[in-house]
Design an enzyme around this catalytic site. Structure first.
Site: not given
Ligand code: BJW
Ligand code: ZN
Length: 251
Positions: A105, A122
């Site tokens: 977060n 992040h």
């Molecule tokens: C509750 C609840 C309650 C609700 N109680 N629970 C293919 C395979 C593997 C990796 C990749 C791929 N293709 C691309 C990639 C890499 C990519 C990636 O992972 N992509 C995937 C989507 C496939 N990753 C990256 O690019 C990262 N960098 C990287 O890998 O560098 C190396 C590299 C560089 C160059 C080339 C290749 C490799 C960087 C990732 C950056 C993520 N950034 C964000 C935005 C941040 C800024 C902003 O906010 O604007 O980060 S994206 C967004 O997702 C944000 C979050 O931190 C992140 C995770 O989301 P989170 O926190 O899990 O939220 P949700 O909404 O997904 O889930 C909420 C959960 O809460 C749910 O499960 C609900 O059920 C639950 N919930 N209420 C308890 N009350």
């Protein structure tokens, strides 16, 4: 302790024996504060695709649009308060010899709740930096509607990690060490769909930790972990902390 049983006796006993506890939090932890998540119904990506806003190319092609988006989210985050989950995690820091809070977060709510040992994977929405000289600009007025320009002429961007960008190296290394060294690891309020953060609970599991997930619904990694605790993180974490405190006879 009244009310239904939310988690196993095994988790409690593992926690009571644990020297090192680490947690990974995601957007779900802040949902009860009123911060929208990303991938839930009504979440951020329902209105905007990630590639429209959360990557460097989007910023370069329309800096003001992306800047306004982050100003809007800053406004939301400034006007919400930490919830019971954030406070419980802050309290847990004093209950274990080693407690590490790893978060995806950017909303600063863990710090506002009093957590100290935080690894922000992040970034943090309250900070900005110049893409040319890396000078920081942290006290930006909410009135700034256009992307700031640095004194060097460079564009100023939010200090958050966008898709395709590397996570802060030292922070990621430390988070991986925490996962490898933990006796208990909790994955809380994250869909575990974004890498490399999503590997941390799996690294912990492979390294021998007892790994539990707290979420309102199962995720892509649920099956790989030791325990799934269903419910809102604010409710679950408050209860878990109360039980640990009562077992440890801490006021
Ligand atoms: C509750 C609840 C309650 C609700 N109680 N629970 C293919 C395979 C593997 C990796 C990749 C791929 N293709 C691309 C990639 C890499 C990519 C990636 O992972 N992509 C995937 C989507 C496939 N990753 C990256 O690019 C990262 N960098 C990287 O890998 O560098 C190396 C590299 C560089 C160059 C080339 C290749 C490799 C960087 C990732 C950056 C993520 N950034 C964000 C935005 C941040 C800024 C902003 O906010 O604007 O980060 S994206 C967004 O997702 C944000 C979050 O931190 C992140 C995770 O989301 P989170 O926190 O899990 O939220 P949700 O909404 O997904 O889930 C909420 C959960 O809460 C749910 O499960 C609900 O059920 C639950 N919930 N209420 C308890 N009350
Ligand atoms: Zn500059």
């Amino acid at each position: 302790m009244s009310g239904p049983k939310l988690f196993s006796d095994k988790l409690i006993s593992k926690l009571l024996d644990a020297k090192s506890v680490s947690v990974l939090t995601g957007a779900g932890v802040s949902a009860e504060s009123g911060v929208p998540t990303f991938r839930d119904p009504g979440g951020i990506w329902e209105k905007f695709r990630p590639e429209q806003l959360a990557n460097f190319d989007a910023f370069i092609s329309d800096p003001d649009f992306v800047w306004q988006w982050y100003q809007h989210r800053r406004e939301i985050m400034r006007n919400v308060q930490p919830n019971d989950g954030h406070y419980a995690l802050a309290e847990m820091e004093s209950l274990f010899p080693d407690f590490n809070l790893i978060t995806q977060n950017i909303d600063n709510l863990h710090r506002r709740a009093g957590s100290k040992n935080i690894y922000e994977l992040h970034g943090n929405i309250e900070r900005n930096y110049c893409i040319s000289c890396r000078k920081y600009y942290n006290d930006v007025s909410p009135e700034e509607k256009q992307a700031l320009k640095c004194s060097c002429g460079g564009l100023v961007r939010p200090d958050v990690v966008w898709f395709g960008e590397m996570l802060p190296y030292e922070t990621l290394m430390k988070a991986e060490q925490c996962a490898m060294n933990s006796d208990v690891f909790l994955s809380i309020g994250t869909s575990a769909e974004v890498y490399p953060a999503a590997t941390l609970p799996l690294i912990a599991k492979e390294s021998g930790a007892y790994v539990a997930e707290i979420n309102i619904r199962q995720t892509v990694i649920t099956e790989d972990l030791d325990e799934f605790i269903t419910g809102k993180s604010g409710v679950i974490l408050k209860r878990l902390t109360e039980i640990i405190k009562s077992e440890l006879k801490v006021q």
